[in-house]
Design an enzyme around this catalytic site. Structure first.
Site, short mmCIF file in Angstrom:
data_model
loop_
_atom_site.label_atom_id
_atom_site.label_comp_id
_atom_site.label_asym_id
_atom_site.label_seq_id
_atom_site.Cartn_x
_atom_site.Cartn_y
_atom_site.Cartn_z
N THR A 104 0.82 -1.22 0.00
CA THR A 104 0.00 0.00 0.00
C THR A 104 0.85 1.27 0.00
OG1 THR A 104 -1.74 -1.18 1.18
CG2 THR A 104 -1.82 1.21 1.29
N GLY A 137 2.52 -2.74 8.15
CA GLY A 137 2.79 -3.02 9.55
C GLY A 137 4.22 -3.52 9.72
N GLU A 196 -6.20 -5.79 4.35
CA GLU A 196 -6.35 -6.99 3.52
C GLU A 196 -7.48 -6.82 2.52
OE1 GLU A 196 -3.54 -8.93 4.91
OE2 GLU A 196 -3.73 -8.80 2.76
C1 LIG Z 1 -5.34 -12.17 10.60
C2 LIG Z 1 -5.00 -10.91 11.23
C3 LIG Z 1 -3.78 -10.28 10.67
C4 LIG Z 1 -4.09 -9.21 9.69
C5 LIG Z 1 -2.93 -8.31 9.44
C6 LIG Z 1 -3.32 -7.18 8.57
C7 LIG Z 1 -2.17 -6.63 7.82
C8 LIG Z 1 -2.68 -5.94 6.62
C9 LIG Z 1 -2.10 -6.15 5.42
C10 LIG Z 1 -2.61 -5.50 4.22
O1 LIG Z 1 -3.58 -4.76 4.24
S1 LIG Z 1 -1.77 -5.94 2.81
C11 LIG Z 1 -2.53 -5.00 1.54
C12 LIG Z 1 -3.94 -5.45 1.27
N1 LIG Z 1 -4.40 -4.81 0.09
C13 LIG Z 1 -5.44 -5.28 -0.60
O2 LIG Z 1 -6.13 -6.20 -0.22
C14 LIG Z 1 -5.71 -4.57 -1.89
C15 LIG Z 1 -7.09 -4.89 -2.44
N2 LIG Z 1 -7.07 -4.81 -3.88
C16 LIG Z 1 -6.88 -5.95 -4.65
O3 LIG Z 1 -6.75 -7.05 -4.19
C17 LIG Z 1 -6.88 -5.75 -6.15
O4 LIG Z 1 -6.51 -4.42 -6.44
C18 LIG Z 1 -8.29 -6.02 -6.77
C19 LIG Z 1 -9.35 -5.20 -6.08
C20 LIG Z 1 -8.59 -7.49 -6.64
C21 LIG Z 1 -8.26 -5.61 -8.22
O5 LIG Z 1 -7.12 -6.23 -8.76
P1 LIG Z 1 -6.82 -6.08 -10.34
O6 LIG Z 1 -7.10 -4.67 -10.77
O7 LIG Z 1 -5.48 -6.62 -10.58
O8 LIG Z 1 -7.84 -7.12 -10.95
P2 LIG Z 1 -9.25 -6.92 -11.58
O9 LIG Z 1 -9.08 -6.17 -12.87
O10 LIG Z 1 -10.25 -6.41 -10.61
O11 LIG Z 1 -9.61 -8.44 -11.89
C22 LIG Z 1 -8.91 -9.12 -12.94
C23 LIG Z 1 -9.18 -10.60 -12.77
O12 LIG Z 1 -8.36 -11.07 -11.69
C24 LIG Z 1 -9.15 -11.73 -10.74
N3 LIG Z 1 -8.53 -11.54 -9.43
C25 LIG Z 1 -8.37 -10.38 -8.77
N4 LIG Z 1 -7.75 -10.62 -7.59
C26 LIG Z 1 -7.53 -11.95 -7.52
C27 LIG Z 1 -6.92 -12.79 -6.54
N5 LIG Z 1 -6.46 -12.29 -5.38
N6 LIG Z 1 -6.86 -14.10 -6.79
C28 LIG Z 1 -7.37 -14.60 -7.96
N7 LIG Z 1 -7.97 -13.85 -8.95
C29 LIG Z 1 -8.03 -12.54 -8.70
C30 LIG Z 1 -10.49 -11.07 -10.84
O13 LIG Z 1 -11.49 -11.89 -10.28
C31 LIG Z 1 -10.60 -10.90 -12.34
O14 LIG Z 1 -10.94 -12.13 -12.89
P3 LIG Z 1 -11.88 -12.16 -14.18
O15 LIG Z 1 -13.15 -11.49 -13.78
O16 LIG Z 1 -11.13 -11.39 -15.23
O17 LIG Z 1 -12.05 -13.61 -14.47
C1 LIG Z 2 -4.44 -1.32 10.52
C2 LIG Z 2 -3.99 -1.42 9.08
C3 LIG Z 2 -2.92 -2.23 8.75
C4 LIG Z 2 -2.48 -2.29 7.43
N1 LIG Z 2 -1.37 -3.07 7.13
C5 LIG Z 2 -0.91 -3.10 5.86
C6 LIG Z 2 0.26 -3.85 5.53
O1 LIG Z 2 0.86 -4.50 6.39
N2 LIG Z 2 0.71 -3.83 4.26
C7 LIG Z 2 0.06 -3.12 3.27
O2 LIG Z 2 0.52 -3.15 2.12
N3 LIG Z 2 -1.08 -2.41 3.54
C8 LIG Z 2 -1.55 -2.37 4.81
N4 LIG Z 2 -2.69 -1.66 5.10
C9 LIG Z 2 -3.34 -0.87 4.05
C10 LIG Z 2 -4.66 -1.52 3.64
O3 LIG Z 2 -4.41 -2.69 2.92
C11 LIG Z 2 -5.45 -0.52 2.78
O4 LIG Z 2 -5.78 0.58 3.60
C12 LIG Z 2 -6.71 -1.18 2.24
O5 LIG Z 2 -6.37 -2.07 1.21
C13 LIG Z 2 -7.73 -0.17 1.75
O6 LIG Z 2 -7.17 0.60 0.71
P1 LIG Z 2 -7.26 2.20 0.78
O7 LIG Z 2 -6.75 2.64 2.07
O8 LIG Z 2 -6.66 2.70 -0.46
O9 LIG Z 2 -8.83 2.49 0.75
P2 LIG Z 2 -9.64 3.18 -0.45
O10 LIG Z 2 -9.76 2.23 -1.58
O11 LIG Z 2 -9.10 4.52 -0.70
O12 LIG Z 2 -11.09 3.28 0.24
C14 LIG Z 2 -11.72 4.52 0.53
C15 LIG Z 2 -13.18 4.37 0.17
O13 LIG Z 2 -13.28 4.26 -1.26
C16 LIG Z 2 -14.12 3.14 -1.60
N5 LIG Z 2 -13.70 2.59 -2.90
C17 LIG Z 2 -12.44 2.44 -3.34
N6 LIG Z 2 -12.43 1.90 -4.57
C18 LIG Z 2 -13.74 1.69 -4.92
C19 LIG Z 2 -14.40 1.17 -6.08
N7 LIG Z 2 -13.73 0.71 -7.14
N8 LIG Z 2 -15.74 1.10 -6.06
C20 LIG Z 2 -16.43 1.52 -4.98
N9 LIG Z 2 -15.87 2.05 -3.86
C21 LIG Z 2 -14.54 2.14 -3.85
C22 LIG Z 2 -13.90 2.16 -0.46
O14 LIG Z 2 -15.00 1.25 -0.36
C23 LIG Z 2 -13.82 3.11 0.75
O15 LIG Z 2 -15.13 3.38 1.18
C24 LIG Z 2 -3.15 -1.56 6.42
C25 LIG Z 2 -4.25 -0.77 6.75
C26 LIG Z 2 -4.68 -0.69 8.08
C27 LIG Z 2 -5.86 0.17 8.42
#
Ligand SMILES: CCCCCCC/C=C/C(=O)SCCNC(=O)CCNC(=O)[C@H](O)C(C)(C)COP(=O)(O)OP(=O)(O)OC[C@H]1O[C@@H](n2cnc3c(N)ncnc32)[C@H](O)[C@@H]1OP(=O)(O)O
Ligand SMILES: Cc1cc2nc3c(=O)[nH]c(=O)nc-3n(C[C@H](O)[C@H](O)[C@H](O)COP(=O)(O)OP(=O)(O)OC[C@H]3O[C@@H](n4cnc5c(N)ncnc54)[C@H](O)[C@@H]3O)c2cc1C
Length: 609
Positions: free
Chosen positions: A83, A122, A369
């Site tokens: 991120t 994190g 996530e």
């Molecule tokens: C347990 C407690 C501990 C918790 C610790 C917490 C620490 C936190 C860590 C984090 O937050 S890490 C960062 C997390 N970030 C995210 O989750 C980001 C979310 N966004 C995404 O995953 C992707 O951007 C998206 C929303 C899935 C879009 O990806 P993209 O633009 O590349 O794909 P699309 O054009 O939407 O779809 C294309 C195609 O791919 C398929 N697909 C998308 N994601 C996946 C996947 N993960 N696995 C398999 N396939 C995937 C999607 O379904 C589309 O398929 P088709 O429709 O084309 O068949």
């Molecule tokens: C406690 C914590 C720990 C984290 N740890 C990690 C880590 O270890 N590693 C890491 O890489 N990241 C980490 N993250 C980041 C986290 O993965 C992102 O914050 C998360 O994926 C959400 O993305 P964003 O912040 O860009 O939200 P945004 O996407 O900007 O969301 C803002 C608003 O926009 C809306 N929105 C966005 N896109 C769309 C769309 N296409 N259609 C409709 N609505 C939409 C959302 O629903 C939301 O209401 C952490 C976040 C937190 C809070």
């Protein structure tokens, strides 16, 4: 504690946990559990839960042989840095660049804009020595999209950031919760060079000559680490919900308010139907999420084994299920923890109830996530694709198999005639299937009216999310029913779980009655019968409510709650906790002489005048 004290104390606990893990003869699961419990949330968690899996999933054999021994011995500490300040949900929008320089056989990592700063990871701010960094791969002027790189961030001798790296903590987060012990950080690169062999090259690669070799497997496998964490988050939702429900249920059995006859004992608040209507669906959800979490773990394991054999058939299903269930269960659990706080009245607002801390630590699960709405839209995309393929001869499978009976489900009428029918698994299941299918088909029909499908999808986002949630709720209900049909030791236990299963299902019907009525999945009379059955189920669960939360077997230490104490000795312990507060160190508070006394004196003076 101050934030620095909290942070340092977490370091102490994490290192202690690591020492125990190395000294005790633990199984892998036990050591994972210990790492998680001793360090939640903490940098150790993400080293093991994200940094190591990312290398395992996206590294070549050589890269795994080089980096995993160091990570497994914690000779390096890693985080997952994807991120950025400007992009989190939109992974393909990340701006950090990794430009290959054939002259030096290196990648030049750079943060071209402020929004490209890594922000949130994190463990990044102060602890990690390394990170898996996601950046745009550029070779010979061509942008190949986002790829993973393993990057050393700090000098291994003095922990100082390496030249070309600016790094720090992003500051205090929500509430006073333990998440402030976590150093979520920021990171900027200024033309920082890494060797070519530090691009994680299991999926795609760059040759010595700078030639980009794209992945011959779905590029989304790069997202594998997120999918694996989403899967664990579902089971975690059950644990968090169970903790909150345990506290609220035990306290609701202790708390008495109103209802005394002729000066007799007052009524336990757990006996009020409103308390049961708010509490027992949450109790049922704790069990429901546990069972669907068990199933999801099986699904994830199965898809992982298939991927190893280059079988990608169930990858879309695994993505949709992990995304949708993570979204649905974390939203429900966040709301559930807050409801449990309110179920405990004023004392629920005390820190020593354990509920404010639990809420503060838990709620980011709706965002990390994957933002919960963004993830449900992934499910919606999967459902629309499935509906579009109905009639193509390709029968939907797995969690969308019910869509294969679209002809029946689109026109059937519920055969519920009496309240007891709502205890019939087939009738309940068909009700949820009809609602989910009809909502999905309605979205697909509305989508088809748009010439531009992407525009139509954008216009219908809210409906699509609701259809996705309906599909996810069907999955949870169906897995609870499957669990009941499986082996459950003890007839009494099975009866209680059956009550909880139908409380879970029928409370959803009541909560989403608009969906069920507007799709003609049930009639208002059948809805009334469902409510009647729900009240009857509450009465049956009431005698066992405390036993059903005792069954979670949480220690008082783990619950951290005066209200949720196993012995129910709440009032004396509330006083005990209150008297520990530093404000009670003196009977006359600091500030009396500077502020209170002059105020009173001034009042007395003016009174004399
Ligand atoms: C347990 C407690 C501990 C918790 C610790 C917490 C620490 C936190 C860590 C984090 O937050 S890490 C960062 C997390 N970030 C995210 O989750 C980001 C979310 N966004 C995404 O995953 C992707 O951007 C998206 C929303 C899935 C879009 O990806 P993209 O633009 O590349 O794909 P699309 O054009 O939407 O779809 C294309 C195609 O791919 C398929 N697909 C998308 N994601 C996946 C996947 N993960 N696995 C398999 N396939 C995937 C999607 O379904 C589309 O398929 P088709 O429709 O084309 O068949
Ligand atoms: C406690 C914590 C720990 C984290 N740890 C990690 C880590 O270890 N590693 C890491 O890489 N990241 C980490 N993250 C980041 C986290 O993965 C992102 O914050 C998360 O994926 C959400 O993305 P964003 O912040 O860009 O939200 P945004 O996407 O900007 O969301 C803002 C608003 O926009 C809306 N929105 C966005 N896109 C769309 C769309 N296409 N259609 C409709 N609505 C939409 C959302 O629903 C939301 O209401 C952490 C976040 C937190 C809070």
């Amino acid at each position: 504690m101050t934030r620095k004290e909290l942070f340092k104390n977490t370091l102490r606990k994490s290192v202690h946990a690591w020492k125990l893990i190395n000294e005790l003869p633990l199984s892998d699961d036990e050591s994972l559990m210990l790492r998680h419990f001793m360090d939640q949330p903490g940098f150790l968690d993400l080293h093991w839960r994200m940094f190591v899996p990312a290398i395992k999933g996206q590294g070549t054999e050589e890269q795994k042989q080089k980096w995993l021994p160091l990570a497994n011995k914690m000779q390096i500490i890693g985080c997952y840095a994807q991120t950025e300040l400007g992009h989190g949900s939109n992974v393909q929008g990340l701006e950090t660049t990794a430009t290959f320089d054939p002259q030096t056989d290196q990648f030049i990592l750079h943060s071209p804009t402020q929004t490209s700063s890594k922000w949130w990871p994190g463990g990044l701010g102060k602890v990690s020595t390394h990170a898996v960094i996601y950046a745009r791969l550029i070779t010979d002027g061509k942008d190949h999209g986002v790829h993973g790189f393993i990057v050393q961030l700090r000098n291994m001798d003095d922990h100082s950031p390496l030249p070309g790296i600016t790094i720090g903590d992003i500051g205090v987060k929500f509430g006073n919760g333990a998440y402030n012990s976590m150093d979520n950080g920021f990171l900027m690169f200024d033309k920082f060079c890494i060797p070519r062999d530090q691009m994680l090259m299991r999926l795609s690669k760059v040759t010595r000559e700078g030639k980009y070799v794209p992945s011959d497997v779905p590029r989304q496998l790069m997202y594998g680490t997120m999918v694996s964490v989403r899967q664990t988050i579902v089971s975690n939702a059950s644990i968090a919900m169970a903790r909150a429900v345990c506290i609220a249920t035990r306290y609701s059995a202790v708390r008495r308010q109103f209802g005394s006859q002729n000066g007799g004992i007052e009524t336990q608040v757990i006996d009020y139907k409103t308390q049961q209507n708010r509490l027992f669906p949450l109790l049922a959800s704790a069990y429901a999420f546990r069972f669907v979490g068990e199933w999801l773990k099986w699904l994830y394991t199965d898809v992982t084994q298939r991927l190893e054999a280059s079988d990608f058939a169930t990858l879309p299903e695994a993505h949709a299920c992990t995304a949708g269930l993570k979204s649905m269960t974390t939203s429900a659990t966040s709301d559930g923890i807050e409801e449990c706080r309110k179920l405990c009245g004023g004392h629920g607002y005390l820190w020593c109830s354990g509920l404010p801390e639990l809420f503060a630590v838990y709620v980011p699960a709706c965002t990390y996530e994957g933002d919960n709405v963004v993830l449900q839209l992934q499910v919606a995309r999967f459902l629309m694709k499935t509906v579009s393929q109905l009639g193509s001869g390709k029968a939907p499978a797995g969690t969308t198999a019910y869509m294969g009976r679209a002809k029946h489900l689109l026109q059937c009428r519920s055969s519920i005639r009496k309240a007891e029918d709502w205890l019939n698994p087939a009738m309940v299941l068909e009700t949820f299937e009809a609602r989910a299918l009809r909502m999905a088909v309605s979205c697909a029909n509305n989508l088809s009216k748009f010439e531009n499908q992407e525009q139509g999808f954008s216009e219908l986002l809210a409906d699509l999310v609701e259809a996705a949630i309906a599909h996810c709720q069907l999955i949870v209900v169906s897995k609870f029913i499957v669990k009941l049909e499986g082996e459950i030791k003890g007839k009494g236990v099975k009866n209680q779980l059956k009550n909880l299963c139908y409380i879970y299902a029928l409370h959803l019907i009541h909560k989403h009655l608009g969906d069920f009525l507007s799709t003609n999945s049930i009639t208002s009379e059948q809805a009334s019968l469902a409510n009647h059955q729900l009240r009857s189920l509450y009465t049956q669960v009431r005698p066992n409510a405390v036993a059903l939360v005792d069954a979670f077997d949480y220690t008082d230490h783990y619950l951290g709650s005066v209200l949720g104490r196993y012995d129910g000795n709440v009032y004396p312990k509330l006083f005990e906790e209150a008297l520990k507060d530093p404000l009670n160190d003196t009977v006359v508070p600091d500030g009396y002489h500077e502020y209170i006394r002059p105020l009173i004196k001034q009042h007395l003076r003016s009174a004399r005048l």
